[in-house]
Design an enzyme around this catalytic site. Structure first.
Site, PDB file in Angstrom:
ATOM      1  N   ASP A 104       9.518  94.753   4.556  1.00 31.85           N
ATOM      2  CA  ASP A 104      10.322  94.009   5.525  1.00 31.85           C
ATOM      3  C   ASP A 104      11.805  94.065   5.209  1.00 31.85           C
ATOM      4  O   ASP A 104      12.643  93.859   6.093  1.00 31.85           O
ATOM      5  CB  ASP A 104       9.897  92.537   5.552  1.00 31.85           C
ATOM      6  CG  ASP A 104       8.633  92.318   6.361  1.00 31.85           C
ATOM      7  OD1 ASP A 104       8.159  93.266   7.003  1.00 31.85           O
ATOM      8  OD2 ASP A 104       8.117  91.182   6.343  1.00 31.85           O
ATOM      9  N   HIS A 105      12.137  94.294   3.942  1.00 32.91           N
ATOM     10  CA  HIS A 105      13.531  94.188   3.524  1.00 32.91           C
ATOM     11  C   HIS A 105      14.199  95.529   3.273  1.00 32.91           C
ATOM     12  O   HIS A 105      15.428  95.617   3.302  1.00 32.91           O
ATOM     13  CB  HIS A 105      13.628  93.349   2.243  1.00 32.91           C
ATOM     14  CG  HIS A 105      12.998  92.004   2.353  1.00 32.91           C
ATOM     15  ND1 HIS A 105      13.328  91.112   3.343  1.00 32.91           N
ATOM     16  CD2 HIS A 105      12.023  91.397   1.626  1.00 32.91           C
ATOM     17  CE1 HIS A 105      12.608  90.012   3.213  1.00 32.91           C
ATOM     18  NE2 HIS A 105      11.799  90.160   2.187  1.00 32.91           N
TER      19      HIS A 105
END
Length: 409
Positions: free
Chosen positions: A178-179
């Site tokens: 996600d990052h």
């Protein structure tokens, strides 16, 4: 928003942002920080998941108090629409018609069922750049699978490589996909499509399968498997470096990461440690010898540094040419890291509800057109009236009526 029209290399670009949770908002954030007008479309009945995730300002939960949400949504505007209502859907289409980019990270088919898929978007904005971020793609046997960063890290092989060979996978400690890979790959794709449109006048559809993006993170393991090698979890061990690990130092939960690749670095480590007797073994003078003695070497090194200050040890090793770093936690990075402080990485913005709040700064610096965090994360629906009346064509009376009906808010 506290902005100027001439700010940022993406000024004049508008994004209809239907993304939520982690990967999508982290993709649209750098667009917003570099001048794009990012309008985040939200719901009051089904709020963005991370609006309800800790940490909360003052320890008090609330949809406008999540530090997690705030750090992923700087410089954006927020509107609330009921996309299941015909009028809410019509307003969303008006927003798409006025936007250059549409982004979403829903399960495949969700936007189509809402009447907001790529074909519907092209009908109102033929040159639109439309980004889908399905977990595993819009085709294939797993196209309808849902999940978050943890599940895609498992499906994409990251968890399988994290941990020790005789223990269960431990993961990365955060939802890494996600990052890092997913939002960054998505941002590159969007910027490439923007450049192409400026040359040709044509928009396009972008499909970013988060599984495929995540698999890129373990390229060496994939290559090894393709060569027929048995790829397993290896803890902190490395095929080249030895010692290569994280070693406990003095104090509560204080550690130092040390990696020795060359014989010269090994001699630097021995010198910093004060030439201990165990380090005089001839076998340890070569990389092959150190790798063969890996377990015993880790034990001896661990005992040698147990009473050393992690930061001072890392500095001494770095001065001797040995790759090393104290293992920092979040508080270390925020309050005690001299490098981040010197580069003014942390940005403090005044949030309407949370007050003074700390945000990550932009990790890359453009010399001619630098971006900046132009405003704190928006309150839920803070810009609905302004966007609806100034951009989407509603009168004040129409807005008030639709708000009373719960269509907007």
């Amino acid at each position: 928003m506290t902005t100027r029209d001439d700010e940022g290399p993406l000024r004049g670009v508008r994004v209809a942002d239907f993304t939520w949770v982690g990967a999508g908002p982290f993709l649209t954030k750098p667009l917003a920080d570099h001048g794009a007008e990012v309008i985040k479309v939200e719901s009051r009945t089904r709020t963005d998941v991370i609006r309800s995730m800790a940490p909360f300002a003052g320890g008090v939960p609330g949809v406008n108090r999540s530090g997690y949400f705030a750090n992923r949504n700087s410089s954006k505007r927020s509107i609330c629409l009921d996309l299941r209502h015909p009028v809410g859907r019509e307003l969303a289409l008006r927003l798409i018609a006025a936007s250059d980019i549409v982004a979403n990270n829903f399960t495949p088919g969700t936007m189509e069922r809402l009447g907001l898929g790529y074909r519907a978007a092209c009908a109102v904005r033929p040159d639109v750049i439309y980004l889908d971020m399905p977990m595993q793609g819009v085709s294939g046997p797993h196209r309808d699978f849902r999940g978050y960063g943890l599940s895609i890290a498992a499906a994409g092989g990251l968890l399988g490589l994290s941990g020790y060979p005789d223990r269960a996978p431990v993961g990365t400690g955060t939802n890494y996909p996600d990052h890092v890979p997913n939002p960054l790959h998505g941002a590159i794709a969007v910027l490439a499509a923007l450049r192409q449109r400026r040359r040709t006048g044509r928009g396009q559809y972008i499909e970013l399968a988060q599984l495929e993006s995540t698999v890129n993170s373990i390229g060496p393991a994939i290559l090894a498997a393709g060569a027929g090698l048995d790829v397993r979890r290896a803890g902190n061990a490395d095929e080249v470096a030895a010692p290569h690990g994280v070693y406990r130092c003095a104090g509560e939960d204080r550690w130092c990461a040390i990696a020795v690749v060359t014989d010269e670095q090994w001699r630097g480590l021995v010198r910093v440690l004060g030439y201990p007797d165990w380090a005089r073994s001839p076998e340890l003078c070569t990389g092959d010898g150190r790798r063969a003695a890996g377990a015993l070497l880790d034990k001896a090194l661990g005992e040698a540094v147990r009473d050393r200050d992690a930061g001072e040890l890392a500095d001494a090793l770095a001065a001797a040419g040995v790759p090393a770093s104290a293992v920092n936690d979040a508080a270390d990075l925020l309050h005690r890291d001299p490098q981040l402080a010197a580069r003014k990485h942390w940005v403090t913005l005044r949030h309407p509800e949370m007050g003074e709040s700390v945000y990550d700064g932009i990790p890359y610096r453009l010399s001619a057109t630098p971006g900046r965090l132009r405003s704190p994360a928006p309150l839920l629906g803070a810009h609905t009236r302004a966007v609806c009346t100034e951009l989407l064509g509603l009168t004040g009376a129409e807005y008030d009526r639709l708000r009373e009906q719960g269509v907007i808010g």
